[in-house]
Scaffold this active site. Structure first.
Site, mmCIF file in Angstrom:
data_model
loop_
_atom_site.group_PDB
_atom_site.id
_atom_site.type_symbol
_atom_site.label_atom_id
_atom_site.label_comp_id
_atom_site.label_asym_id
_atom_site.label_seq_id
_atom_site.Cartn_x
_atom_site.Cartn_y
_atom_site.Cartn_z
ATOM 1 N N ARG A 29 0.860 -1.171 0.000
ATOM 2 C CA ARG A 29 0.000 0.000 0.000
ATOM 3 C C ARG A 29 0.902 1.227 0.000
ATOM 4 N NH1 ARG A 29 -1.030 -4.008 3.041
ATOM 5 N NH2 ARG A 29 -3.077 -5.027 3.155
ATOM 6 N N PHE A 103 -13.879 3.804 -13.848
ATOM 7 C CA PHE A 103 -13.924 2.350 -14.006
ATOM 8 C C PHE A 103 -15.309 1.759 -13.801
ATOM 9 C CE2 PHE A 103 -9.407 2.925 -13.632
ATOM 10 C CZ PHE A 103 -8.899 1.921 -14.448
ATOM 11 N N HIS A 135 -19.096 16.633 -7.739
ATOM 12 C CA HIS A 135 -18.303 15.708 -6.938
ATOM 13 C C HIS A 135 -18.160 16.216 -5.511
ATOM 14 C CE1 HIS A 135 -17.133 13.983 -10.841
ATOM 15 N NE2 HIS A 135 -16.819 12.909 -10.157
ATOM 16 N N HIS A 136 -17.548 15.379 -4.684
ATOM 17 C CA HIS A 136 -17.284 15.723 -3.290
ATOM 18 C C HIS A 136 -16.250 16.842 -3.184
ATOM 19 C CE1 HIS A 136 -13.541 13.396 -3.723
ATOM 20 N NE2 HIS A 136 -14.296 12.540 -4.379
ATOM 21 N N LYS A 139 -12.427 16.458 -4.212
ATOM 22 C CA LYS A 139 -12.045 16.234 -5.611
ATOM 23 C C LYS A 139 -11.117 17.355 -6.054
ATOM 24 C CE LYS A 139 -12.681 14.360 -9.812
ATOM 25 N NZ LYS A 139 -12.080 13.061 -10.148
ATOM 26 N N GLY A 145 -12.239 13.987 -14.769
ATOM 27 C CA GLY A 145 -11.813 13.208 -15.934
ATOM 28 C C GLY A 145 -12.997 12.586 -16.646
ATOM 29 N N THR A 146 -13.999 12.177 -15.885
ATOM 30 C CA THR A 146 -15.206 11.605 -16.486
ATOM 31 C C THR A 146 -15.941 12.649 -17.320
ATOM 32 O OG1 THR A 146 -15.422 10.057 -14.649
ATOM 33 C CG2 THR A 146 -17.394 10.448 -15.974
#
Length: 238
Positions: A29, A103, A135-136, A139, A145-146
């Protein structure tokens, strides 16, 4: 499957939980606090890396993995000015690189339908098109990007638009992407076609991050044994 997580924020932790529930091994990680430990991982001890970090570090992480023979799945956004360099590195080292701005299987179906709708709506000039993404508050990049991927899907058909612009609806020669940041919003994307008589909308609203994590793990498994540069269209056969 031995997975190295590069980026251990909300997304990394969600991927870890899902990976372990599927019986995959998380071998490492990597976060900002232990970034130097990335050098400990090679193709000998890692089957695939899943990378969700910040724009400033994404390309460096991707480069390391490709040069080290580690297949890499990346969902980081805001670094795409170096995307062609990443593709070239992948070719040079005969590596495996899977990139997506999002994704979620649902989002990628949204991309597919978005392109189809745009190919039809371009003939109806009474409709103005724009994108809104929410978004939150954490971000970092804006627009998302989406949102950019959705814009590119529209621009492929709207040849009279010279590109996209962020938060500038008065710029009529470009496609506007309006960005909003609110508490506790996973991700909302809305494409709107508006005319004086009616409005047509295509939207995707994410309810949790599990859909993104599921798609990233699907990509990691799909990438095994492959070489080259891939995306969600390849995996989903869209």
């Amino acid at each position: 499957m031995r997975i190295l997580l590069i980026g251990y924020g909300k997304m990394g932790k969600t991927i870890e939980q899902l990976a372990q529930s599927k019986g995959y091994e998380v071998v490492g990680r990597i976060s900002h606090s232990n970034a130097q430990e990335l050098q400990n991982y090679t193709s000998a001890n890692t089957d695939v890396a899943i990378e969700f970090t910040h724009p400033a570090s994404a390309f460096e992480n991707i480069s390391y993995c490709l040069q080290s023979g580690i297949p890499i799945v990346s969902g980081s956004t805001g670094w795409l000015e170096k995307y062609e360099q990443a593709k070239e590195l992948c070719r040079k080292y005969k590596g495996a690189f899977f990139y997506a701005s999002n994704f979620s299987v649902g989002v990628n179906l949204f991309f597919h339908f978005n392109e189809y709708i745009a190919s039809k709506m371009k003939d109806y000039q009474s409709y103005d098109v724009q994108i809104r993404e929410v978004h939150h508050l954490q971000k970092v990049d804006k627009p998302s990007g989406t949102g950019i991927t959705a814009a590119e899907g529209i621009l492929a058909s709207y040849k009279d638009l010279s590109g996209w612009v962020s938060d500038n609806p008065e710029e009529k020669t470009k496609l506007n992407i309006a960005s909003e940041r609110e508490p506790d919003v996973v991700g909302t994307h809305i494409v709107t076609y508006h005319s004086e008589v009616d409005t047509i909308e295509l939207s995707h609203i994410a309810h949790s991050r599990s859909g993104f994590a599921e798609g990233a793990l699907m990509a990691a498994a799909w990438l095994q044994g492959r070489a080259g540069v891939y995306g969600m269209k390849d995996m989903l056969n869209l």
